[in-house]
Scaffold this motif. Structure first.
Motif, short mmCIF file in Angstrom:
data_model
loop_
_atom_site.label_atom_id
_atom_site.label_comp_id
_atom_site.label_asym_id
_atom_site.label_seq_id
_atom_site.Cartn_x
_atom_site.Cartn_y
_atom_site.Cartn_z
N ASP A 208 0.69 -0.38 -0.02
CA ASP A 208 0.22 0.07 -0.32
C ASP A 208 0.83 0.98 0.29
O ASP A 208 2.04 1.03 1.04
N PRO A 209 0.70 1.90 -0.83
CA PRO A 209 1.42 3.44 -0.96
C PRO A 209 1.14 4.52 -0.05
O PRO A 209 2.84 4.93 0.97
N THR A 218 12.85 1.97 7.39
CA THR A 218 13.37 0.52 8.63
C THR A 218 15.86 0.79 7.90
O THR A 218 15.78 0.06 8.82
N GLY A 219 15.42 1.45 6.42
CA GLY A 219 17.26 1.23 6.22
C GLY A 219 17.49 -0.24 6.36
O GLY A 219 16.57 -1.22 5.42
N SER A 220 18.93 -0.80 6.64
CA SER A 220 19.18 -1.55 5.88
C SER A 220 18.27 -3.28 6.68
O SER A 220 17.88 -2.42 8.34
N GLY A 221 18.66 -4.71 5.94
CA GLY A 221 17.59 -5.54 7.10
C GLY A 221 16.53 -5.64 7.04
O GLY A 221 15.75 -6.98 7.42
N VAL A 222 15.81 -5.09 5.91
CA VAL A 222 14.43 -5.41 5.61
C VAL A 222 14.74 -5.92 4.15
O VAL A 222 15.47 -4.88 3.14
N ALA A 223 14.38 -7.11 3.31
CA ALA A 223 14.01 -7.12 2.21
C ALA A 223 12.48 -7.73 2.19
O ALA A 223 12.22 -8.16 2.59
N VAL A 224 12.80 -7.71 0.75
CA VAL A 224 11.40 -7.77 -0.41
C VAL A 224 11.03 -8.31 -1.61
O VAL A 224 11.41 -8.78 -2.12
N LEU A 225 10.19 -9.78 -1.35
CA LEU A 225 10.39 -10.97 -2.51
C LEU A 225 8.78 -10.57 -3.16
O LEU A 225 7.96 -10.58 -2.41
N GLU A 230 6.36 -11.45 -14.51
CA GLU A 230 6.96 -10.43 -15.41
C GLU A 230 6.73 -9.55 -16.11
O GLU A 230 5.87 -10.23 -16.84
N GLY A 231 6.87 -8.22 -16.04
CA GLY A 231 6.11 -7.58 -16.63
C GLY A 231 4.89 -6.91 -15.78
O GLY A 231 3.86 -5.72 -16.36
N VAL A 232 4.27 -7.13 -14.82
CA VAL A 232 3.53 -7.10 -13.94
C VAL A 232 3.84 -5.93 -12.68
O VAL A 232 4.89 -6.44 -12.08
N ARG A 233 3.78 -4.36 -12.72
CA ARG A 233 3.86 -3.69 -11.68
C ARG A 233 2.84 -3.13 -10.89
O ARG A 233 1.87 -3.47 -10.85
N ASP A 234 3.89 -2.94 -9.41
CA ASP A 234 2.75 -2.60 -8.48
C ASP A 234 3.36 -1.03 -8.23
O ASP A 234 4.77 -0.51 -7.87
N ARG A 235 2.71 -0.01 -7.38
CA ARG A 235 2.92 1.62 -7.38
C ARG A 235 4.00 1.57 -6.08
O ARG A 235 4.76 2.02 -5.85
N GLY A 236 3.34 0.48 -5.09
CA GLY A 236 3.96 0.17 -3.72
C GLY A 236 5.24 -0.48 -3.96
O GLY A 236 6.52 0.59 -3.31
N LEU A 237 5.71 -1.05 -4.84
CA LEU A 237 6.01 -2.07 -5.21
C LEU A 237 8.01 -1.21 -5.53
O LEU A 237 8.90 -1.29 -5.23
N ASP A 238 7.57 -0.35 -6.67
CA ASP A 238 7.79 0.52 -7.14
C ASP A 238 8.73 1.19 -6.52
O ASP A 238 10.06 2.18 -6.92
N ALA A 239 8.55 1.83 -5.29
CA ALA A 239 8.98 2.79 -4.85
C ALA A 239 8.92 2.92 -3.63
O ALA A 239 9.98 3.81 -2.78
N SER A 241 12.34 1.73 -1.59
CA SER A 241 13.71 1.97 -1.48
C SER A 241 14.90 1.01 -0.84
O SER A 241 16.32 0.20 -1.44
N ILE A 242 13.70 0.07 -0.59
CA ILE A 242 14.78 -1.50 0.03
C ILE A 242 15.13 -2.45 -0.57
O ILE A 242 13.92 -2.61 -2.19
N PRO A 243 16.04 -3.31 -0.33
CA PRO A 243 16.35 -4.73 -1.46
C PRO A 243 15.03 -5.22 -1.95
O PRO A 243 14.28 -5.41 -1.26
N LEU A 244 14.61 -5.02 -3.25
CA LEU A 244 13.44 -6.24 -4.03
C LEU A 244 13.95 -6.54 -4.73
O LEU A 244 15.01 -6.02 -5.63
N VAL A 245 13.38 -8.28 -4.43
CA VAL A 245 14.36 -9.42 -5.49
C VAL A 245 12.59 -9.58 -5.85
O VAL A 245 11.57 -10.23 -5.42
N GLU A 246 12.83 -10.24 -7.08
CA GLU A 246 11.86 -10.68 -7.94
C GLU A 246 11.90 -11.84 -8.11
O GLU A 246 12.34 -12.84 -8.27
N VAL A 247 11.04 -13.39 -7.53
CA VAL A 247 10.97 -14.13 -8.13
C VAL A 247 11.20 -15.05 -8.86
O VAL A 247 11.18 -14.69 -10.19
N THR A 248 12.08 -16.11 -9.13
CA THR A 248 12.53 -16.73 -9.89
C THR A 248 11.94 -18.40 -10.11
O THR A 248 11.72 -18.45 -8.63
#
Length: 529
Positions: A208-209, A218-225, A230-239, A241-248
């Motif tokens: 949620d934005p 939060t800084g370091s220590g938090v990451a998002v999977l 592929e090709g689908v975007r989310d406004r909240g995820l795009d915004a 700044s913490i590490p974001l990794v796409e599922v593979t």
């Protein structure tokens, strides 16, 4: 990139004075090579084409010479003797991975099947693979939709988490919505009780934005999977700044996440001055050995080097022992460490010569009595702590109390010693109180009896017969659990609903209702037991 930065930050030499050999060796190499490649034919009075025809081997003057290989080998040996290192020696009694709280979004959008079989099921699969990758590291699970709940507190046993993970679905969540910020705050509260620096992994298909700023702060220590295809975007995820990794499809996403979440933990381990540095000199032994193989070629052997090698071998006071090919390259402790890392604890206990590692391998293999005996010769806090754990496993509870007391005497701040001492004392008190309540004063001795520790001489000595026919015997815990038909999802639905009602009552300033048949402080792990 974080691991690379940590490498350069921590890299240094344990014995840097050996590096003084490098410029001396390079100077000697330059002098010898210059002497062998200098031109002896005068240039004056001879035409260039005639001089080139008269000089034999002119084209080979710049080729590699024996001194080149010798110099490179000596430099590698000097660097190895200097002791390169960039990490601390792993503590065998501490987890090698950071504690992590996995936060899973459980909403209707996670039921979309654009990621087979669905976003939620793929997320569960990734969490199971993440648990296997971390090999028993401490992990907790938080689920959220319109409310956030601790599904399972920190545990080292992945099998405990699996049934609760399978029971998660949008139907059991009390409210609709997606409060990622509340879930993050709950996860951080779980991490606050951990002694080591930990991390939070958020498995979600969108943010949620309104929660973006909280997550970015939060800084370091938090990451998002991200569970989006592929090709689908989310406004909240795009915004974010913490590490974001796409599922593979493979495990590359999990390995990257594990590295990100362990960065802060590894940095804290580097700052632990109680652990010695791990000497990496053996890495340079392999290229040096390959260079030595070139000396078997004709024209590459230097007489003075052969003589020096023979002289060194003749002067060696202790001949090496080699019972097998492996012993040519690895010490028994190194072989034991390899077996230990492969979780082959029985072989490790037979290979280790170091009594601390051997005692710990015996403990991990279930040979508790042998472990206690081996560790008895040591006077360190680690040894007495493992002794206490082995005595707990072998039901020598009062001996365990003494071992943990010894650990605290040797090191008052030893991690876990105080908690284990308290637990062992509680077990001893419980056993003695149970003995007092069951004492009848009978002197009869049954065929089978349960023996309790009664060093404090509490109650009257008696024996408790174990029923042989099983007719009047009480059900064991496993037998009782097998008679319960309630599914994990039903249990979580009730608990989440209760927690949501309690939270609402607390926010409204109303007293919280507590049903008589539910302990308010009962955790999921305790309920599973």
């Amino acid at each position: 990139m974080t691991s690379l930065f940590l490498f350069f930050e921590a890299f240094h030499f344990l014995r840097p004075f050996w590096l003084l050999l490098v410029p001396a060796v390079l100077t000697l190499w330059w002098m010898i090579r210059r002497a062998e490649t200098r031109r002896d034919v005068p240039n004056d009075g001879i035409a260039p084409h005639l001089r080139a025809a008269l000089i034999l081997g002119a084209k080979d003057r710049r080729r590699s010479l024996p001194i080149d290989g010798v110099t490179l080998g000596v430099i590698l040996c000097a660097l190895g003797a200097a002791g390169p290192t960039w990490s601390r020696l792993p503590d065998p009694f501490a987890a090698q991975s950071a504690p992590v709280v996995v936060v899973l979004k459980v909403t209707d959008t996670m039921e979309e099947d654009d990621v087979a079989p669905s976003r939620l099921e793929r997320g569960k699969q990734k969490i199971r693979d993440f648990l296997d990758l971390r090999a028993g590291a401490r992990t907790a699970l938080v689920a959220y939709a319109g409310t956030a709940h601790v599904v399972l507190p920190m545990t080292e046993d992945p099998s405990v988490m699996r049934p609760y993970l399978e029971g998660l679905s949008p139907d059991i969540m009390p409210q609709k919505g997606e409060v990622a910020a509340d879930a993050l705050a709950l996860a951080q509260s779980v991490l606050a009780d951990e002694a080591d620096t930990g991390g939070v992994l958020i498995v979600t298909d969108g943010i949620d934005p309104a929660d973006v700023d909280t997550l970015n702060a939060t800084g370091s220590g938090v990451a998002v999977l991200s569970m989006l295809p592929e090709g689908v975007r989310d406004r909240g995820l795009d915004a974010l700044s913490i590490p974001l990794v796409e599922v593979t499809p493979d495990g590359g996403d999990l390995r990257r996440l594990d590295g990100l979440l362990n960065a802060a933990y590894r940095r804290a381990a580097l700052e632990n001055t109680e652990q010695p540095w791990l000497d990496r000199a053996y890495w340079l032994a392999w290229p040096a050995a390959l260079i030595v193989l070139l000396w078997f070629r004709r024209g590459w052997t230097m007489r003075w080097l052969v003589l020096a090698t023979l002289a060194y071998g003749a002067a060696a006071p202790n001949p090496s022992r080699a019972d097998g090919v492996v012993d040519w390259f690895l010490t028994p402790d190194q072989q034991g460490q390899i077996a230990f890392n492969r979780r082959n604890f029985v072989d490790a206990s037979e290979l280790f010569e170091d009594p601390l590692w051997r005692g710990y391998a015996l403990y991990r293999s279930g040979q508790y009595e042998d472990s206690i005996e081996v560790l008895a010769r040591l006077d360190t806090a680690q040894a007495s702590f493992i002794q206490g754990m082995a005595q707990i496993k072998s039901r020598s509870y009062r001996d365990a109390v003494r071992s943990f007391q010894t650990t605290l005497t040797r090191d008052p701040d030893y991690p876990g010693a105080a908690d284990n001492l308290k637990l062992a004392e509680q077990i001893v008190d419980y056993v003695e109180e149970a003995r007092e309540q069951s004492d009848t004063g009978d002197d009869g001795i049954g065929a089978d009896e349960v023996v309790f520790d009664n060093e404090a001489n509490r109650g009257v000595d008696s024996q408790v017969e174990v029923p042989q026919d099983g007719g009047d015997a009480p059900l064991t815990t496993e037998q009782w659990m097998n008679t319960v038909d309630t599914q994990t999802s039903d249990f979580l639905r009730i608990r989440f609903a209760l927690e949501a009602v309690q939270a609402s009552a607390s926010d409204a300033g109303q007293p919280q209702a507590q049903p008589d048949d539910i302990e308010p402080d009962t955790t999921a792990e305790e309920a599973a037991q």
